[in-house]
Design an enzyme around this catalytic site. Structure first.
Site, PDB file in Angstrom:
ATOM      1  N   HIS A 188       0.827  -1.205   0.000  1.00 47.66           N
ATOM      2  CA  HIS A 188       0.000   0.000   0.000  1.00 47.66           C
ATOM      3  C   HIS A 188       0.863   1.257   0.000  1.00 47.66           C
ATOM      4  CE1 HIS A 188      -4.071   1.335   0.531  1.00 47.66           C
ATOM      5  NE2 HIS A 188      -3.630   2.288   1.316  1.00 47.66           N
ATOM      6  N   GLU A 433       0.408 -11.526 -21.650  1.00 51.21           N
ATOM      7  CA  GLU A 433       1.286 -11.715 -20.490  1.00 51.21           C
ATOM      8  C   GLU A 433       1.606 -13.178 -20.226  1.00 51.21           C
ATOM      9  OE1 GLU A 433      -0.575  -9.642 -17.228  1.00 51.21           O
ATOM     10  OE2 GLU A 433      -2.566 -10.350 -17.731  1.00 51.21           O
ATOM     11  N   CYS A 504       2.062  -2.075 -20.700  1.00 51.96           N
ATOM     12  CA  CYS A 504       1.585  -1.447 -19.464  1.00 51.96           C
ATOM     13  C   CYS A 504       2.244  -2.028 -18.203  1.00 51.96           C
ATOM     14  CB  CYS A 504       0.070  -1.517 -19.366  1.00 51.96           C
ATOM     15  SG  CYS A 504      -0.577  -3.185 -19.350  1.00 51.96           S
TER      16      CYS A 504
HETATM   17  C1  PEP Z   1       1.489  -6.783 -15.959  1.00 52.18           C
HETATM   18  O1  PEP Z   1       1.391  -7.978 -15.698  1.00 52.18           O
HETATM   19  O2  PEP Z   1       2.482  -6.267 -16.522  1.00 52.18           O
HETATM   20  C2  PEP Z   1       0.403  -5.850 -15.631  1.00 52.18           C
HETATM   21  C3  PEP Z   1       0.417  -4.605 -16.046  1.00 52.18           C
HETATM   22  O3  PEP Z   1      -0.604  -6.291 -14.841  1.00 52.18           O
HETATM   23  P1  PEP Z   1      -0.483  -6.560 -13.274  1.00 52.18           P
HETATM   24  O4  PEP Z   1       0.793  -5.905 -12.802  1.00 52.18           O
HETATM   25  O5  PEP Z   1      -1.704  -5.955 -12.688  1.00 52.18           O
HETATM   26  O6  PEP Z   1      -0.449  -8.035 -13.190  1.00 52.18           O
HETATM   27 MG    MG Z   2      -0.469  -8.870 -15.163  1.00 53.98          MG
END
Ligand code: PEP
Ligand code: MG
Length: 584
Positions: A188, A433, A504
């Site tokens: 957090h 991913e 992302c």
């Molecule tokens: C990722 O896996 O790169 C992503 C952006 O999603 P999270 O970090 O929420 O798994």
């Molecule tokens: Mg992810």
């Protein structure tokens, strides 16, 4: 000097403000007969005060931040009302003649013993909530935990782990740095610090034993180090760095309205990753051009049961309205792995949760809830004028899944139409991913409107190295040659088929990785809002040709260490001042 994990870059110098989770040792004095009734009344008064605090906080946060963030305080109110909780405290006051603060302390001990046995992050978070409520109650009975108003800013908050209510309280104070004893990149405190651009270091062992309120503290968020009462020479050196850090932040903030255009006039999209409405506001402030990833799971983690269609619809609408250019990519629930929600059947333990029942795999098995979420997203997207909302599905592994997801979206339109609700078509995308999807991406591209690479997960699966396990962090590296080869293949495949592609994961906001991705042909980057200004600065200093050359050289190295070394050197030469804004 103490070492921890660098979780938010920058330099901060200030006065330590130590928040102890609970007063250290409450009096163990036994109550006399005549004191028992007064102590019970004392406890009830504290409960009333805590209840009205929480109600006021819930209203304030609801109005100023957002409904989902406020709901955590509703959870705290229900803990406060919990009969088992109060029965225990009253029982110990009456039967064992304990003073109320000591009874609270004992209860906290019981809960801590119970919860620390679990590795489940969700339950760990609930322990934080119970602890928060106990801290609040005891704050109304003793002076020790009350904020010390005499302390002058700038402050460096030093705590075990930052609790939600403390984070809200800090909103009004001049907090320049955060140091926590527990925690990791995803705790957090780390998330709050990054979204506010406050330097922070987590996981500093035994820091609470070494620091007292009033000490001078230096937080170095680049290397994850903390100096306690440093000597004059060290302090002077850090003051200089801190000034440079502030100057750089001011200079970068002034960039917010400039376009993210390379030296050779190629426009990039610098988007933000958000968890809620206040992050969307931060994204606007930092000059992001839209939201590339809205992680909806936080909405579920702060609810005690599945939020219904209306609740979700109104949250999504607010987020779209608050986002830069009203452009948002909403990701459906990505729960499982390290984030669990008991009401969605997460009451069992899996041997390999990251490879198990997570994301769409879980959502598919809860069609009633999954359809509700899709409908709420489509409705919100259709109702906000001049907005571009897209829906994105996490953890896609196979083509069959993509087809099924598309048919679920079609069904959502149909259901809404039969209800007489007007809808707009929205783009449907997948997160890339899972290595299987990376290998077979060409077979999926004609089924999706866009792709977003989730490099945090892609790297951990490709390298078979848990993203949260420090023991294998040397393997879980986005600059590892096999990762670069995979990313390049995927980006080129998307570009060949004219499918918009974004990345992302965390690497999008890191200067070295950003340059390599740019060289691979990526033009859309989504990152923590606080990283947008520095990546924009870098964008405006580099040409595509330069990035391509850098990539070509980097791809010749056969080890991660060599790539990292080369990229550190390259960023150092290209944009030396940005080193102040990156964590190692
Ligand atoms: C990722 O896996 O790169 C992503 C952006 O999603 P999270 O970090 O929420 O798994
Ligand atoms: Mg992810």
């Amino acid at each position: 000097m103490r070492r921890g994990i660098p979780v938010s870059p920058g330099i901060a110098i200030g006065t330590a403000y130590v928040i102890h989770q609970i007063y250290v040792s409450p009096s163990s004095k036994r109550l006399e007969d005549f004191e028992i009734t007064a102590e019970l009344a004392n406890y009830e008064t504290a409960r009333d005060k805590a209840a009205s605090d929480l109600l006021a906080l819930e209203r304030k946060v609801d109005a100023q931040v957002g409904h989902e963030e406020a709901s955590i305080f509703a959870v705290h109110q229900s803990i406060l009302r919990d009969t088992a909780f109060t029965k225990k405290i009253r029982g110990w006051i009456v039967d064992e003649r304990m003073a109320a603060p000591a009874a609270l302390h004992r209860l906290l001990g019981e809960y801590t013993a119970l919860f620390t046995k679990t590795k489940d992050d969700y339950l760990q978070e609930r322990l934080n909530d119970v602890r928060d409520v106990i801290l609040r109650l005891s704050g109304h009975m003793t002076e020790v935990t009350k904020p010390q108003s005499s302390i002058e800013g700038p402050l460096i908050v030093v705590t075990d782990e930052l609790l939600p209510s403390q984070a809200v309280m800090l909103g009004d104070a001049d907090v320049q740095g955060i140091v926590t004893q527990a925690g990791s990149q995803t705790s957090h405190a780390a998330i709050i610090a990054r979204s506010r651009g406050i330097p922070a270091v987590s996981g500093v062992k035994k820091i609470l034993r070494k620091v007292k309120t009033g000490d001078t503290i230096v937080v170095d968020g680049r290397y994850g180090t903390v100096e306690i009462n440093p000597g004059i020479e060290t302090l002077t050196a850090y003051r200089k760095l801190e000034r440079e850090f502030f100057d750089l932040k001011d200079k970068l903030a002034a960039n917010r309205d400039l376009p993210a255009t390379t030296v050779d006039n190629v426009d990039l999209q610098l988007l933000a990753n958000i968890n809620g409405e206040n992050d969307a506001i931060a994204a606007e402030r930092m000059g992001a051009s839209g939201i590339g990833l809205y992680r909806t799971e936080y909405l579920y983690l702060t609810h005690q049961d599945v939020p219904d269609e209306e609740q979700q619809y109104s949250v999504y609408r607010k987020i779209i309205e608050a986002s830069p250019n009203r452009e948002v990519t909403i990701r459906t629930l990505d729960i499982g792995g390290d984030k669990t929600v008991a009401y969605l059947g997460h009451d069992h333990k899996e041997a390999n949760p990251f490879m198990g029942w997570r994301s769409i795999r879980l959502s598919f098995e809860h069609p009633e809830f999954f359809n509700t979420q899709i409908r709420a997203i489509v409705r919100a997207a259709s109702d906000v004028p001049d907005s571009t909302t897209r829906i994105m599905f996490p953890m896609v592994t196979t083509l069959e899944e993509v087809r099924k997801l598309r048919s679920m979206v079609r069904r959502a339109y149909k259901t809404l139409e039969t209800r007489g609700i007007k809808t707009r078509k929205i783009e449907v995308g997948m997160m890339l991913e899972v290595p299987a999807a990376a290998v077979s991406i060409e077979t999926m591209l004609d089924q999706v409107d866009f792709v977003s690479i989730g490099s945090n997960d892609l790297v951990q699966y490709l390298m078979a190295a848990d993203r949260d396990n420090p023991k294998v962090s040397h393997l879980c590296q986005p600059l590892a040659p096999p990762v670069l080869i995979t990313l390049k293949r995927v980006i080129e495949a998307c570009n060949r088929s004219n499918t918009p592609v974004t990345l992302c994961g965390e690497m999008a906001g890191k200067p070295g990785a950003f340059l390599l991705l740019l060289g691979m042909g990526l033009r859309r980057f989504s990152m923590s809002p606080a990283f947008v200004p520095s990546i924009k600065q870098l964008t405006r200093q580099v040409s595509i040709k330069q990035a391509e050359q850098i990539l070509e050289t980097a791809m010749k190295f056969k080890t991660t260490a060599k790539v990292k070394h080369y990229m550190a050197e390259t960023v150092g030469e290209l944009a030396p001042d940005l080193q102040l804004l990156s964590s190692r």
